[in-house]
Design a protein around this motif. Structure first.
Motif, short mmCIF file in Angstrom:
data_model
loop_
_atom_site.label_atom_id
_atom_site.label_comp_id
_atom_site.label_asym_id
_atom_site.label_seq_id
_atom_site.Cartn_x
_atom_site.Cartn_y
_atom_site.Cartn_z
N LEU A 122 6.31 6.71 -10.18
CA LEU A 122 6.23 8.04 -8.84
C LEU A 122 5.56 7.08 -7.27
CD1 LEU A 122 5.06 11.55 -9.04
CD2 LEU A 122 6.92 10.99 -10.45
N ASN A 123 5.01 6.36 -7.63
CA ASN A 123 4.58 4.94 -6.07
C ASN A 123 3.69 4.70 -6.88
OD1 ASN A 123 5.04 3.96 -4.31
ND2 ASN A 123 3.62 6.12 -3.37
N VAL A 124 3.56 3.15 -6.67
CA VAL A 124 2.84 1.96 -6.74
C VAL A 124 2.33 1.42 -5.51
CG1 VAL A 124 3.01 -0.11 -7.73
CG2 VAL A 124 3.84 1.79 -8.52
N ALA A 125 1.06 1.24 -4.81
CA ALA A 125 0.65 0.85 -3.94
C ALA A 125 -1.06 -0.46 -4.36
CB ALA A 125 -0.14 1.43 -3.06
N GLY A 126 -1.41 -1.30 -3.00
CA GLY A 126 -2.38 -2.26 -3.21
C GLY A 126 -3.50 -1.26 -3.95
N SER A 127 -4.43 -2.47 -4.10
CA SER A 127 -5.81 -1.80 -4.46
C SER A 127 -6.53 -1.22 -3.32
CB SER A 127 -6.55 -2.41 -5.06
OG SER A 127 -7.14 -3.65 -4.62
N GLU A 128 -6.62 -1.21 -2.10
CA GLU A 128 -7.23 -0.96 -0.93
C GLU A 128 -6.53 0.01 -0.30
OE1 GLU A 128 -10.03 -2.17 -0.20
OE2 GLU A 128 -10.00 -3.73 -1.78
N PRO A 129 -7.71 1.17 0.18
CA PRO A 129 -6.98 2.65 0.51
C PRO A 129 -5.75 2.35 1.67
CG PRO A 129 -8.88 2.50 0.37
CD PRO A 129 -8.85 1.45 0.39
N ALA A 130 -4.61 2.62 1.28
CA ALA A 130 -3.15 2.53 1.71
C ALA A 130 -3.26 2.66 2.98
CB ALA A 130 -2.41 3.07 1.65
N GLN A 131 -2.97 1.75 4.49
CA GLN A 131 -2.68 2.56 6.01
C GLN A 131 -1.29 1.91 6.12
OE1 GLN A 131 -5.07 3.75 7.08
NE2 GLN A 131 -7.11 3.48 6.56
N PRO A 132 -0.56 3.04 7.19
CA PRO A 132 1.40 2.94 6.29
C PRO A 132 1.10 1.68 7.97
CG PRO A 132 0.36 5.56 6.71
CD PRO A 132 -1.17 4.24 7.43
N THR A 133 1.89 0.42 8.24
CA THR A 133 2.02 0.01 8.64
C THR A 133 3.64 -0.09 9.80
OG1 THR A 133 4.16 -0.41 7.37
CG2 THR A 133 1.94 -1.63 7.20
N PRO A 134 3.54 -0.05 10.68
CA PRO A 134 4.44 0.06 11.72
C PRO A 134 5.86 0.21 12.20
CG PRO A 134 2.53 -1.35 12.70
CD PRO A 134 2.96 -1.55 11.87
N SER A 135 6.28 -0.70 10.58
CA SER A 135 7.27 -0.69 9.92
C SER A 135 7.55 0.46 9.04
CB SER A 135 7.47 -1.81 9.54
OG SER A 135 6.87 -1.83 8.39
N GLY A 136 6.43 1.07 8.24
CA GLY A 136 6.84 2.03 7.25
C GLY A 136 6.66 1.18 6.10
N SER A 137 6.52 0.28 6.12
CA SER A 137 6.78 -0.50 4.93
C SER A 137 5.62 -0.84 3.85
CB SER A 137 7.48 -2.18 4.87
OG SER A 137 8.93 -1.67 5.73
N PRO A 138 5.21 -0.81 2.86
CA PRO A 138 4.00 -1.03 2.11
C PRO A 138 3.93 -2.66 2.32
CG PRO A 138 5.95 -0.85 -0.01
CD PRO A 138 6.79 -0.62 2.06
N SER A 139 2.59 -2.20 1.88
CA SER A 139 1.92 -3.99 2.00
C SER A 139 2.70 -4.52 0.42
CB SER A 139 0.69 -4.25 2.29
OG SER A 139 0.16 -3.87 2.82
N PRO A 140 3.36 -5.38 0.49
CA PRO A 140 3.80 -5.95 -0.77
C PRO A 140 2.55 -6.62 -1.84
CG PRO A 140 4.64 -7.81 0.78
CD PRO A 140 4.30 -6.15 1.43
N SER A 141 2.53 -6.64 -2.90
CA SER A 141 1.36 -6.81 -3.92
C SER A 141 1.87 -8.09 -4.97
CB SER A 141 0.92 -5.67 -4.98
OG SER A 141 2.10 -5.31 -5.18
N GLY A 142 2.07 -8.54 -5.79
CA GLY A 142 2.19 -9.87 -6.42
C GLY A 142 2.68 -8.90 -7.30
N SER A 143 3.53 -9.59 -8.19
CA SER A 143 4.05 -9.49 -9.56
C SER A 143 4.00 -9.58 -11.02
CB SER A 143 5.76 -10.45 -9.74
OG SER A 143 5.07 -11.72 -9.53
N ALA A 144 3.52 -8.10 -11.34
CA ALA A 144 2.63 -8.38 -12.55
C ALA A 144 2.98 -8.37 -13.62
CB ALA A 144 2.09 -6.94 -12.72
N SER A 145 2.25 -8.94 -14.51
CA SER A 145 2.75 -9.31 -15.59
C SER A 145 1.78 -9.16 -17.25
CB SER A 145 2.95 -11.05 -16.22
OG SER A 145 1.50 -11.68 -16.36
N PRO A 146 2.04 -9.05 -18.02
CA PRO A 146 0.90 -7.80 -18.77
C PRO A 146 0.20 -9.20 -19.40
CG PRO A 146 3.17 -7.36 -19.58
CD PRO A 146 3.78 -8.05 -18.58
#
Length: 592
Positions: free
Chosen positions: A133-157
């Motif tokens: 349903l949703n993905v975010a970084g590990s730190e407690p999320a804080q809304p940015t002024p633009s409303g965009s999520p902080s991008p995280s690095g691409s994952a690989s298994p």
């Protein structure tokens, strides 16, 4: 003819015993210093002394598998799964390790409910496929002024637990030009390439802040919006905190859940996941293979008949969703092992493609294949010891050791008198080496002193004392033959040395065989017995012998004082007879 060098015995004795004594004393001081520097000034206690639960599991093949399935790879996979389950209980300093070829020993310290622990380690590991349903970084999320999520690095298994995806845009990025396309297997059947590791998230003005999870709103959404409590939990979750991470993921299959994962750059990510659509039993087989067209490592999955229907239904819905709702999380025991996105409807067979290495593809294949433990395990034994009972056992063991040591000392003093001083000092040197090594081996290799190990240390007192007795008796034999003490010390050493080495070799061989063929706590006895046997050789060669050489030069021992234990009169040495001329007796003539 050149005279022999001063201080060197006729049998190749040590010319400078002081240096040898200094060497072992420096080694003892170094080990003691290392013990205090590490902070572990006492040996680590086992479950039976400190209190806790020990569970012994015996492996057997799953129905339809051959006995060869009980191999090192599957046992290591099972250990990893069970270890994650035990850690999920919030247990600190738990130990999960293989012993022999078919056994896994789980040591859980005190403070953990035994029944809960038994359910966790002995039951099937839970593997679920949950829509993201949703993905975010590990730190407690804080809304940015633009409303965009902080991008995280691409994952690989990667090694389990490992992430599969992190996405935060409205729309999934198109696959790269080099992405694997449907390929043909060795059986000639096409393999759908509908699953691919999700790309790096891209900010989008229309994306909701990562701290406020958004449920799917498009037609065909797979799950309803999560409740406000779960949304708050997702917002506040910090996966980098071990305590918080240990509390997530524990939910029923039909409930939404938050979970954590680690991406390829080593950063923690948090996921909000919907109810489980499939579980590990729906996967028939999975393995990491090389795509023949792209030359890249991929993971192929085959589902059961029932699993194919479920998988077709969920991929049909997910393929119509925006990112990250077009992903599903492969969740093993509450942690996301991979989170690929869906590009098309799939059914009986699918493949997951991405930037896999051989190891990461095979690890993910093992996770999918072994949604349950790779082998069947049954409890061989479960032992629970309270801290009070463990303390009583430790005290009883120490009392037994003290009594045994006191009896040995009394015997040495009564029989050997002054020589008992050398034996007692040698026992103290052996005790210092044993104690410091046991304290250092705890953090180094996880050695824990259990009750059988204490018994092994007590038995070692007799083995060490026996080495002294052998040497002392050889010296006394030489004195009985009329030699003075200094030559007797050097002439008796080669024969005593040979006997000591043979005796210790037999003892060490018995300990080694016992360690190899046994499991459980008996190995603690064998390990301690083998360690103390080796230390006996070190002490006799580097401490007892040079100390005896030095004391033989003193008036008390060298002069054969009655209390030295080397008094020629007490040993029955008779003065040599004076040679006299014999008188021939007349021989009577014999009658014919």
């Amino acid at each position: 003819m050149a005279a022999p060098k001063k201080g060197r015995g006729p049998s190749g004795g040590q010319g400078r015993p002081g240096r040898t004594l200094a060497l072992i004393l420096i080694a003892m001081a170094a080990l003691t210093g290392a013990m205090f520097w590490s902070g572990d000034t006492t040996p680590r206690l086992g479950i039976d002394l400190a209190g806790g639960t020990t569970i012994t599991l015996k492996a057997s093949p799953e129905p339809g598998q051959s006995q060869s399935a009980v191999n090192q790879t599957n046992m290591a996979t099972a250990v990893g799964i069970i270890e994650r389950r035990v850690n999920g209980l919030g247990v600190s300093e738990a130990e999960v390790q293989t012993q022999g070829e078919e056994n896994i020993i789980v040591n859980i310290p005190k403070g953990v409910d035994e029944e809960q622990a038994r359910k966790q380690v002995g039951t099937t590991a839970q593997l679920y496929f949950r829509p993201v349903l949703n993905v975010a970084g590990s730190e407690p999320a804080q809304p940015t002024p633009s409303g965009s999520p902080s991008p995280s690095g691409s994952a690989s298994p990667s090694k389990s637990p490992a992430p599969g995806a992190s996405a935060g845009g409205d729309k999934a990025d198109p696959p790269a030009a080099g992405a694997p396309s449907p390929s043909t297997t060795a059986q000639g059947r096409p393999v759908p390439a509908g699953l691919q590791k999700a790309p790096s998230p891209k900010a989008s003005p229309s994306t909701a802040p990562s701290g406020a999870p958004s449920a799917p709103t498009t037609p065909g959404a797979t799950t309803p919006a999560p409740d406000a409590k779960l949304q708050q939990q997702f917002t506040a979750l910090n996966c980098a905190d071990d305590k918080q991470r240990g509390k997530v993921g524990k939910a029923r299959p039909q409930d939404s859940v938050v979970a954590c994962s680690k991406n390829s750059s080593g950063q923690w990510e948090k996921y909000l996941l919907g109810p489980a659509e499939l579980n590990g039993k729906d996967v028939d087989d999975a393995k990491g293979v090389i795509d023949q067209q792209s030359g890249q490592w991929i993971v192929q999955m085959d589902f059961t008949n029932e699993g194919s229907k479920k998988f077709q239904k969920i991929t049909s819905k997910l393929s119509q969703q925006p990112s990250p709702q077009n992903q599903f999380g492969i969740v093993l025991d509450g942690e996301v092992a991979s989170a690929p996105y869906v590009r098309e409807t799939l059914s009986a067979r699918a493949q997951i493609s991405g930037n896999f290495t051989q190891q990461s593809a095979q690890d993910l294949g093992n996770i999918l294949s072994y949604g349950a433990l790779p082998l069947t395990f049954r409890e061989e034994s479960v032992t629970t010891v309270t801290a009070a009972l463990g303390g009583e056992q430790l005290r009883a063991g120490l009392i037994a050791g003290a009594i045994g040591l006191a009896l040995v000392i009394i015997y040495l003093v009564a029989y050997y008198r002054g020589l008992a001083l050398i034996a007692i000092l040698s026992l103290l040197a052996s005790a210092v080496l044993t104690y410091t090594l046991m304290s250092l081996l705890g953090p180094a290799i996880g050695f824990a002193l259990n009750l059988p190990a204490v018994c092994g240390a007590i038995v070692a007192i007799g083995i060490t004392a026996d080495s002294f007795i052998v040497y002392f008796e050889r010296i006394r034999d030489e004195i009985r033959e009329g030699r003075t003490l200094r030559p007797a010390v050097e002439r008796g050493w080669p024969r005593a040395r040979r006997t000591i080495l043979v005796s210790d070799f037999v003892s060490f061989l018995a300990a080694a065989v016992l360690f190899i063929v046994t499991v459980g706590k008996v190995q603690g006895f064998a390990f301690t017995l083998g360690l103390t046997t080796l230390l006996d050789v070190v002490v006799v060669f580097l401490f007892t012998k040079p100390l005896m050489t030095l004391l033989a030069r003193t008036k008390f021992f060298g002069g054969g004082h009655p209390w030295s234990g080397l008094d020629p009169k007490r040993l029955g040495v008779k003065p040599p007879l004076r040679r006299s001329r014999r008188v021939s007796a007349p021989i009577d003539p014999k009658e014919a």
